[in-house]
Scaffold this motif. Structure first.
Motif: not given
Lengths: 113, 113
Positions: A78, A81, A84-85, A88, A92, A107, B77, B81, B84, B101, B103-104, B107-108, B110-113
């Motif tokens: 986590k 990851v 990575i976020k 990114a 931008k 990754s 996961t 990845v 990504i 975008d 990729i962002e 990764s978001e 995955i953070g919620k998994l």
């Protein structure tokens, strides 16, 4: 507070390995923030019984983590990851291409875990 | 072959919950590709005994996965990845900003998994 977080994490991973009774009581303590007395009354057991049950569950859950280290492994993933976020998002803003290489590298690292 | 892969994955996650004896025999079958007869001789048990032990280990390991679903969660996961990594590689080729975008977003997720 930190203890509750750690207990919650361990429970999220290994809670299904407890009995239904253990789960019910443990959830009341860790997630529902109930007092030992309240739970004792609700479950028809002594306050000491609730206390012992929670301690026993802590030990069981920590025992699984000691052997399997899955919470540790998940947290590691986590964190990477999350990085990575951020990369990114930063890319931008400033368009630095080396950030993309870094995303690729991280990754790939995760893939090897 | 596919069965061996599945057994290997389950073992990687939950193998530490088997006894040392079970682990030794199971590894010989799944990772060392030994025949039941070879293992039987090595361990001083019957061929049928080896067979039963492996079946029992399969059942124990699958039982843990059925309850915890951690292999499933990890695979999910890893797949994201991997995506990504591909998106970053593709971006370096064609410079399409929408890939960043994506990729962002992944990764978001995955953070919620």
């Amino acid at each position: 507070m930190e203890k509750i977080v750690a207990q919650g994490l361990l429970y999220d991973f290994y809670g299904e390995l407890l009995t239904e009774h253990q789960r019910r009581v443990y959830e009341d303590v860790v997630f529902n923030d109930m007092s030992l007395s309240e739970i004792a009354e609700e479950q028809g057991i002594s306050r000491q019984g609730v206390h012992d049950l929670v301690k026993r569950c802590d030990k069981i859950l920590s025992g699984y983590e000691e052997k399997l280290k899955l919470v540790e492994k998940f947290n590691q993933t986590k964190k990477m990851v999350e990085e990575i976020k951020e990369l990114a998002g930063q890319y931008k803003k400033d368009g630095d291409r080396s950030l993309i290489d870094r995303i690729e590298a991280i990754s790939e690292e995760i893939g090897k875990l």
